[in-house]
Design an enzyme around this catalytic site. Structure first.
Site, mmCIF file in Angstrom:
data_model
loop_
_atom_site.group_PDB
_atom_site.id
_atom_site.type_symbol
_atom_site.label_atom_id
_atom_site.label_comp_id
_atom_site.label_asym_id
_atom_site.label_seq_id
_atom_site.Cartn_x
_atom_site.Cartn_y
_atom_site.Cartn_z
ATOM 1 N N ASP A 1 45.825 34.516 49.275
ATOM 2 C CA ASP A 1 44.540 35.140 48.928
ATOM 3 C C ASP A 1 43.838 35.676 50.163
ATOM 4 O O ASP A 1 42.611 35.669 50.258
ATOM 5 C CB ASP A 1 43.664 34.099 48.211
ATOM 6 C CG ASP A 1 42.424 34.707 47.583
ATOM 7 O OD1 ASP A 1 41.445 33.960 47.347
ATOM 8 O OD2 ASP A 1 42.409 35.938 47.337
ATOM 9 N N ASP B 1 46.723 35.918 44.454
ATOM 10 C CA ASP B 1 45.499 36.434 43.838
ATOM 11 C C ASP B 1 45.440 37.953 44.023
ATOM 12 O O ASP B 1 46.079 38.518 44.922
ATOM 13 C CB ASP B 1 44.270 35.783 44.490
ATOM 14 C CG ASP B 1 42.977 36.114 43.741
ATOM 15 O OD1 ASP B 1 41.913 36.129 44.368
ATOM 16 O OD2 ASP B 1 43.051 36.381 42.515
ATOM 17 N N LYS C 1 45.131 41.787 51.883
ATOM 18 C CA LYS C 1 46.123 42.189 50.875
ATOM 19 C C LYS C 1 47.366 42.821 51.501
ATOM 20 O O LYS C 1 48.451 42.689 50.970
ATOM 21 C CB LYS C 1 45.483 43.124 49.846
ATOM 22 C CG LYS C 1 44.203 42.534 49.207
ATOM 23 C CD LYS C 1 44.351 41.081 48.784
ATOM 24 C CE LYS C 1 42.997 40.394 48.632
ATOM 25 N NZ LYS C 1 43.114 38.905 48.592
ATOM 26 N N GLU D 1 36.956 38.027 39.817
ATOM 27 C CA GLU D 1 35.923 36.990 39.823
ATOM 28 C C GLU D 1 34.537 37.583 39.535
ATOM 29 O O GLU D 1 34.163 38.614 40.064
ATOM 30 C CB GLU D 1 35.890 36.245 41.174
ATOM 31 C CG GLU D 1 35.847 37.119 42.395
ATOM 32 C CD GLU D 1 37.221 37.421 42.963
ATOM 33 O OE1 GLU D 1 38.190 37.460 42.179
ATOM 34 O OE2 GLU D 1 37.328 37.641 44.165
HETATM 35 O O1 OZZ Z 1 39.722 41.299 50.304
HETATM 36 C C1 OZZ Z 1 39.782 40.243 49.671
HETATM 37 N N1 OZZ Z 1 40.182 39.097 50.237
HETATM 38 C C2 OZZ Z 1 40.479 39.062 51.648
HETATM 39 C C3 OZZ Z 1 40.321 37.644 52.115
HETATM 40 C C4 OZZ Z 1 40.423 37.356 53.391
HETATM 41 C C5 OZZ Z 1 40.215 35.980 53.875
HETATM 42 O O2 OZZ Z 1 41.410 35.537 54.508
HETATM 43 C C6 OZZ Z 1 41.117 35.217 55.849
HETATM 44 N N2 OZZ Z 1 42.325 35.377 56.649
HETATM 45 C C7 OZZ Z 1 43.019 34.244 56.984
HETATM 46 C C8 OZZ Z 1 44.160 34.320 57.760
HETATM 47 C C9 OZZ Z 1 44.611 35.566 58.204
HETATM 48 O O3 OZZ Z 1 45.648 35.653 58.925
HETATM 49 C C10 OZZ Z 1 43.884 36.720 57.850
HETATM 50 C C11 OZZ Z 1 42.737 36.610 57.072
HETATM 51 C C12 OZZ Z 1 39.937 36.090 56.215
HETATM 52 O O4 OZZ Z 1 39.275 35.628 57.376
HETATM 53 C C13 OZZ Z 1 39.113 35.937 54.950
HETATM 54 O O5 OZZ Z 1 38.459 34.688 54.895
HETATM 55 C C14 OZZ Z 1 39.370 40.202 48.254
HETATM 56 C C15 OZZ Z 1 38.644 41.284 47.764
HETATM 57 C C16 OZZ Z 1 38.205 41.282 46.453
HETATM 58 N N3 OZZ Z 1 37.454 42.401 45.981
HETATM 59 O O6 OZZ Z 1 36.996 42.391 44.809
HETATM 60 O O7 OZZ Z 1 37.290 43.377 46.755
HETATM 61 C C17 OZZ Z 1 38.477 40.218 45.594
HETATM 62 C C18 OZZ Z 1 39.213 39.130 46.077
HETATM 63 O O8 OZZ Z 1 39.517 38.057 45.283
HETATM 64 C C19 OZZ Z 1 39.671 39.122 47.394
HETATM 65 O O9 OZZ Z 1 40.425 38.049 47.802
HETATM 66 MG MG MG Z 2 41.086 36.887 46.127
#
Ligand code: OZZ
Ligand code: MG
Length: 214
Positions: free
Chosen positions: A141, A169, A144, A199
């Site tokens: 999660d 996810d 992407k 969500e």
């Molecule tokens: O962009 C999304 N998620 C990106 C999550 C990123 C997370 O993963 C961490 N990370 C941890 C380790 C790493 O190596 C890199 C990042 C980042 O620091 C952040 O905490 C997203 C976007 C939507 N949306 O509606 O736009 C809905 C969702 O459910 C989502 O998950």
């Molecule tokens: Mg997500």
């Protein structure tokens, strides 16, 4: 110098949820996200599907890529059998700090280890540093465009074995097309889509469950 959304989420949790009660913390975060500020937690609808998949697998070792504020860490850790452990990777130190406080407030810190740094650096360290043989479940999660490269890295590091379950996810929204194409066309995975909603919204989204066949 205002507060951040994660900081506001944490203080809302500390004001409105029952300390030491993960279900209370989870539902309080959902109320915050519905009534105050949307946040990118897996949420309550996809969360129920995640719960079911976790219970079915009864995992000892779970890896989560992308802690954010710790919402899905709580959902997963509260369902682990005795001795079960969750390792969750978080790149952003500010998010990691909030997540640790939310996890501690819920009383699940003994089951969850937050690993700070980029997944690409942390994944190769898991076996030696954390004595992990293979992961039973991997919940993906984070960014992407990292789903596919990190899955390949996990395979190369021998952390995905026969029966390992990948749960991803956002495979519909925002979407992870290259990852989906890979797990759905690879002869080494049996993949299934669980249709749901983004969500706290009416947009379609879903979870992809992919079992490694060896
Ligand atoms: O962009 C999304 N998620 C990106 C999550 C990123 C997370 O993963 C961490 N990370 C941890 C380790 C790493 O190596 C890199 C990042 C980042 O620091 C952040 O905490 C997203 C976007 C939507 N949306 O509606 O736009 C809905 C969702 O459910 C989502 O998950
Ligand atoms: Mg997500």
């Amino acid at each position: 110098k205002g507060s951040s959304k994660p900081q506001r989420m944490l203080s809302y949790v500390q004001r409105h949820s029952k300390r030491g009660d993960p279900d209370s913390v989870i539902s309080t975060i959902d109320i915050f996200c519905r009534s105050k500020e949307w946040a990118m937690n897996v949420g309550d609808e996809k969360g129920l599907i995640l719960d079911k998949l976790i219970c079915e697998a009864n995992p000892s070792i779970v890896l989560e890529l992308g802690t954010y504020c710790g919402y899905s860490s709580l959902r997963i850790a509260r369902l682990l059998p005795p001795g079960g452990r969750l390792f969750t990777m978080e790149f952003n130190p500010a998010y990691a700090k909030i997540a640790k406080q939310i996890i501690a407030w819920a009383g699940l810190e003994s089951k969850i280890q937050v690993l700070e740094g980029p997944s690409g650096d942390l994944i190769p360290q898991l076996k030696k540093k954390h004595a992990i043989e293979k992961c039973d479940i991997i919940f993906i999660d984070h960014w992407k465009d990292c789903y596919l490269p990190d899955t390949k890295l996990l395979e190369e590091c021998g952390l995905i074995g026969k029966g390992t379950v990948l749960i991803a996810d956002n495979v519909t929204f925002p979407g992870t097309p290259d990852y989906l194409e890979y797990v759905r066309n690879s002869p080494h995975y049996s993949s299934q889509y669980f249709k749901s909603y983004l969500e706290y919204s009416k947009t379609e989204d879903g979870l992809e469950k992919s079992v490694f066949l060896g």
